[in-house]
Enzyme design. Sequence first.
Site, PDB file in Angstrom:
ATOM      1  N   GLY A 199       0.877  -1.171   0.000  1.00  0.00           N
ATOM      2  CA  GLY A 199       0.000   0.000   0.000  1.00  0.00           C
ATOM      3  C   GLY A 199       0.910   1.214   0.000  1.00  0.00           C
ATOM      4  CG  ASP A 212       4.300   4.193  -2.847  1.00  0.00           C
ATOM      5  OD1 ASP A 212       3.785   5.304  -3.051  1.00  0.00           O
ATOM      6  OD2 ASP A 212       3.719   3.108  -3.069  1.00  0.00           O
TER       7      ASP A 212
END
Length: 326
Positions: A34, A264
């Site tokens: 995530g 990320d």
Amino acid sequence: MVELAPQAPVHGEGQSQGNKALLAQPSLTQSYAGDTYNTAVYIARGGVSVSYVTLLGDDPYSEEVLTRLSGEGIDTGAIARLPGRCPGLYMIQNTPDGERYFTYWRGEAPARELFADPVRREALKAHLLQMDCLYLSGITLAIMGEEARVELLAFLAEYRAQGGRVAFDSNYRPRLWASADAAREAVGQFLQQADMALLTFEDEQALWGDKRPGSCVKRNTGFGVSELVIKRGAEPVLLQVDGELTAIDVPPVSSVVDTTGAGDSFNAGYLAARLQGASPEQSIAAGNRCAARVIGHRGAIIPRDDYLAVEKNENCTGGPQVVTMV
Ligand code: ADP
């Protein structure tokens, strides 16, 4: 989230036969990932102490998320558990050039309740106020309730007034928002509370219609972002600090296997370096290094031992702290 990723590359016919070939995955690997989770893991591996904030269920998958976070040395003490709930799920589909498509099942994800319950919210604020830096993403904003988002925005002003620094990635995912207008309004408000904006130009184009990076720089300067980083895949990263704009080359990566988690992990490399005193330029090099490793691997998270066998892990002793939020 629970992540399902293909074990083998999908072959060229996926392109010509539309989605059909992409849907026929021979076998899948199950993991956990995530956007903020990925960033939290790589920041911690970069030697900064991290506390991760989210909500989970009371199912075995939620339990495993906690085990994995703890295994990374990440503090999970502020993670609330909602009975009867389980984490969101997503599936990755890769094309032969390493690009990826995602399908999500996250409507019931407990993380959607972030900052919603007044009692839990007050306890969380007290926890967050102890941190040097708070990292959050546009996905955090998109999945939260509107009232909770207003509360979080007000809290950021208080947090910054007390010396905390906020880092933000807009991570625009159109399907998570009611409308592009709603996304622009919320993202714009949070950028006005961001000390560091770590944006991906593709997302910014989709959200604001930028034709050139110059308009992205101008808008964020208007939002008052003093440290602006714009990622553009293999193209040079743009950096603007206190009004001075530079472009920093991205070293070539010979084998791009899967770009999941590129942005990320870049953010993690950047923040881990920056919070340990590196300059913005040095931190961009660290971001590029971290992302280069992640895109050479299938899935967002490289197994810890493989990652640390290469990376010199400078353990943090009482250094800065960063909180990441789902
Ligand atoms: P996102 O994952 O948010 O779409 P980008 O695609 O812009 O983000 O990639 C983030 C970072 O990952 C880049 O700044 C760069 O460091 C690295 N990266 C991504 N694609 C490539 C590539 N093809 N070659 C080398 N580095 C890449």
